[in-house]
Design an enzyme around this catalytic site. Structure first.
Site, short mmCIF file in Angstrom:
data_model
loop_
_atom_site.label_atom_id
_atom_site.label_comp_id
_atom_site.label_asym_id
_atom_site.label_seq_id
_atom_site.Cartn_x
_atom_site.Cartn_y
_atom_site.Cartn_z
N GLU A 66 0.99 -1.16 0.14
CA GLU A 66 -0.06 0.01 -0.09
C GLU A 66 0.90 1.19 -0.12
O GLU A 66 1.41 1.67 0.93
CB GLU A 66 -0.82 0.13 1.35
N CYS A 87 -2.26 9.46 2.48
CA CYS A 87 -2.03 8.83 1.11
C CYS A 87 -2.99 9.24 0.19
O CYS A 87 -2.87 9.41 -0.99
CB CYS A 87 -1.75 7.47 1.25
P1 NAD Z 1 8.46 5.23 4.47
O1 NAD Z 1 8.25 4.27 3.24
O2 NAD Z 1 9.34 6.11 4.52
O3 NAD Z 1 8.41 4.29 5.64
C1 NAD Z 1 7.20 3.15 5.80
C2 NAD Z 1 7.65 2.16 6.81
O4 NAD Z 1 8.66 1.29 6.13
C3 NAD Z 1 8.41 2.69 8.00
O5 NAD Z 1 8.08 1.94 9.13
C4 NAD Z 1 9.97 2.51 7.81
O6 NAD Z 1 10.62 2.26 8.96
C5 NAD Z 1 9.93 1.23 7.06
N1 NAD Z 1 11.03 1.15 6.06
C6 NAD Z 1 11.84 2.00 5.36
N2 NAD Z 1 12.71 1.33 4.66
C7 NAD Z 1 12.52 0.27 4.60
C8 NAD Z 1 13.16 -1.06 4.09
N3 NAD Z 1 14.49 -0.90 3.46
N4 NAD Z 1 12.84 -2.31 4.31
C9 NAD Z 1 11.65 -2.38 5.13
N5 NAD Z 1 11.13 -1.59 5.65
C10 NAD Z 1 11.56 -0.31 5.34
O7 NAD Z 1 6.94 5.78 4.27
P2 NAD Z 1 6.33 7.01 5.44
O8 NAD Z 1 7.12 8.22 5.29
O9 NAD Z 1 6.41 6.42 6.80
O10 NAD Z 1 4.94 7.09 5.09
C11 NAD Z 1 4.40 7.87 4.04
C12 NAD Z 1 4.16 6.96 2.85
O11 NAD Z 1 3.04 6.26 3.29
C13 NAD Z 1 3.33 8.07 1.85
O12 NAD Z 1 3.85 8.10 0.57
C14 NAD Z 1 1.86 7.61 1.85
O13 NAD Z 1 1.25 7.83 0.62
C15 NAD Z 1 2.01 6.29 2.11
N6 NAD Z 1 0.99 5.75 2.67
C16 NAD Z 1 0.21 4.88 2.00
C17 NAD Z 1 -1.01 4.43 2.56
C18 NAD Z 1 -1.91 3.26 1.37
O14 NAD Z 1 -2.89 2.90 2.12
N7 NAD Z 1 -1.66 3.41 0.27
C19 NAD Z 1 -1.55 4.63 3.70
C20 NAD Z 1 -0.64 5.45 4.47
C21 NAD Z 1 0.56 6.03 4.11
#
Ligand code: NAD
Length: 495
Positions: free
Chosen positions: A238, A272
């Site tokens: 997602e 998002c």
């Molecule tokens: P992010 O991708 O920076 O981090 C998300 C999670 O992934 C965090 O827990 C982070 O620690 C982890 N992570 C980072 N690098 C990783 C790796 N290499 N391997 C595994 N895990 C890793 O995102 P964010 O800044 O926390 O969230 C914002 C983003 O999330 C925006 O792009 C938003 O649109 C999206 N989002 C999507 C939805 C949806 O339902 N589609 C819902 C909410 C947020």
């Protein structure tokens, strides 16, 4: 978040005040593997409870979360900075998701007969969805209760144990979820939390989970998928969005403007499925824009629990938002509200942009801030072309009367609201997810439950096969009978 070296705790702070919200131990690779190893037998025990017992436990958890709604809303406010009212709305949607998953898991995933087919008329067909065992859930910081519970509620209802890695920006909320679950399920570590940043998430992908559900940015989704590919671990992704609202000439403009302002600015735009672009029929463009500017200009920004917009939770996001606003203005765009001076760390004031060219960052990329680009369009065809001209495809909205549903059907997105905005965020019975750079797989609804159960097909022979195909004992007559039977069953083409 601060965690300098391994061994240091993760210190969660309030983004508006800098006050410490909590300290959490950072997991290393071994700790993540140990959590997944503990989750294995816990998952077997949990699966063994059956749908009825799990439903009862999940509904108890739902009731506990509901009773403590205001407590968690305060914690959400402290840790993300979002206004308490927004935190309550988020928690309410999460409660709805847990309720729906608990109540519908047996119907969607439980054993059932499937209609047999003529060529194998001798056998009964059965289908059930078995749990994967342990599901890893990696979450973002923007909706730290709602986003993980979409996965956690369904995966638990399906009979899996969970290891959840909350965002390093919202560990307290992640811990709260696991702690409250342990109050209703104290026997086994069915829902565990591991804390830390990217390395801990990467370790979870490689720790032997049966499935990995990720919510976060598109860039990280690709890394998660690559890590999971090493072991063919299935994923739900997602990811980000760049949602559009389309406003037709016959729309109720007051309702459309009210919805657009909330859809674009809720959670200070860190959503998002937030509206980032509005395409408005030229005939009503000015009337719509003035309504949007008036409403957005009246909103309050600040640290108080009652402000309309709180701070930007993750400081690095401020640079992205500033860059998108400056790029739009440098390319000839105009700010009819906010603008360059809107970025006042840790806050960004509502910014409404017009005359922004289609290749500007604010149109092409996810801004994830309280900004909105409004563009007039000569027709609904053009509105659709522009709205769909993005590599993302998460949600969207259409306001109008005569053609709204037809236009909504043609938006390239996973979820669309008609004469409403983000309505799907509260609709636990409908699948949630996107296409393209917004990811794939679905949470919520029957599709969301099936995401956390693997299909297990069972074929039970009941009498001798009239068409002996699956044996070396078959004769030339059997083969001739098969040819004849197939000609009868499938030989006629429809006119
Ligand atoms: P992010 O991708 O920076 O981090 C998300 C999670 O992934 C965090 O827990 C982070 O620690 C982890 N992570 C980072 N690098 C990783 C790796 N290499 N391997 C595994 N895990 C890793 O995102 P964010 O800044 O926390 O969230 C914002 C983003 O999330 C925006 O792009 C938003 O649109 C999206 N989002 C999507 C939805 C949806 O339902 N589609 C819902 C909410 C947020």
């Amino acid at each position: 978040m601060t965690a300098a070296t391994t061994g240091d705790p993760l210190i969660s702070t309030n983004p508006a005040t800098g006050g410490v919200v909590g300290r959490f131990p950072v997991a290393d690779q071994a700790a993540v593997e140990a959590a997944v190893a503990r989750a294995g037998p816990a998952g077997q025990w949990w699966a063994g409870l059956g749908f009825g017992q799990r439903r009862r436990r999940l509904l108890r958890w739902r009731a506990l979360l509901t009773r403590r709604m205001t407590e968690v809303a305060e914690l959400l406010h402290d840790e993300t900075g979002k206004p308490v009212a927004e935190a309550v709305v988020e928690t309410a949607a999460a409660i709805g998701d847990i309720d729906w998953a608990a109540r519908n898991a047996r119907r969607v995933l439980g054993p059932r007969r499937v209609r047999r087919v003529l060529p194998v008329a001798e056998a009964a067909a059965h289908l059930e969805y078995r749990p994967y065992g342990v599901v890893g859930v990696i979450g973002p910081w923007n909706y730290p209760i709602l986003t993980p519970t979409g996965s956690i509620g369904a995966a638990l209802a399906a009979g899996n144990a969970i290891v959840h890695k909350p965002s390093e920006w919202t560990p307290a909320v992640g811990q709260w979820l696991a702690d409250t679950f342990a109050e209703v399920v104290p026997e086994q570590p069915v829902l565990q939390v591991v804390h830390g940043g990217a390395e801990v998430g990467a370790a979870l992908c490689r720790a032997g989970v049966g499935k990995l559900s990720f919510t976060g940015s598109t860039a990280t989704a690709k890394r998660v998928m690559a890590a999971c590919a090493e072991t063919l671990t299935p994923v739900v992704l997602e990811a980000g969005g760049n949602d559009a609202m389309i406003v037709d000439a016959d729309a109720d403009l007051d309702a459309a403007a009210e919805a657009c302002v909330w859809g674009a600015l809720t959670n200070a735009g860190q959503t998002c499925v937030g509206i980032e672009r509005a395409y408005v029929a030229a005939a009503v463009f000015d009337a719509f824009l003035s309504r949007v500017v008036e409403r957005a200009g009246a909103l309050t920004v600040g640290a108080g629990p009652g402000a309309d917009l709180g701070p930007i939770t993750m400081p690095a996001q401020l640079d992205v938002i500033r860059r998108h606003i400056e790029d739009a203005l440098d390319r000839g765009g105009r700010a009819v509200l906010g603008g360059r001076a809107a970025v006042q760390p840790p806050y960004v004031h509502p910014t409404i942009l017009v005359d922004v060219p289609a290749d500007a960052l604010a149109i092409r990329e996810e801004t994830f801030g309280p900004t909105l680009v409004v563009t007039p369009v000569p027709s609904m065809e053009e509105a659709l072309r522009l709205a769909n001209d993005t590599r993302y495809g998460l949600g969207g909205a259409v306001y109008g009367r005569r053609r709204a549903v037809a236009v909504a059907r043609r938006l390239r997105a996973g979820m669309v609201s008609v004469n409403d905005v983000l309505a799907f965020a509260g609709m636990s019975s409908l699948p949630w997810g996107g296409v393209g750079d917004s990811g794939f797989g679905r949470l919520r609804g029957a599709d969301g439950l099936r995401e956390f159960g693997r299909a297990h097909s069972l074929v039970v022979r009941q009498f001798r096969s009239p068409l002996a195909s699956r044996t070396f004992e078959r004769t030339d007559r059997d083969i001739a009978r098969i040819v004849k039977a197939y000609r009868l069953m499938f030989g006629r083409a429809p006119r």
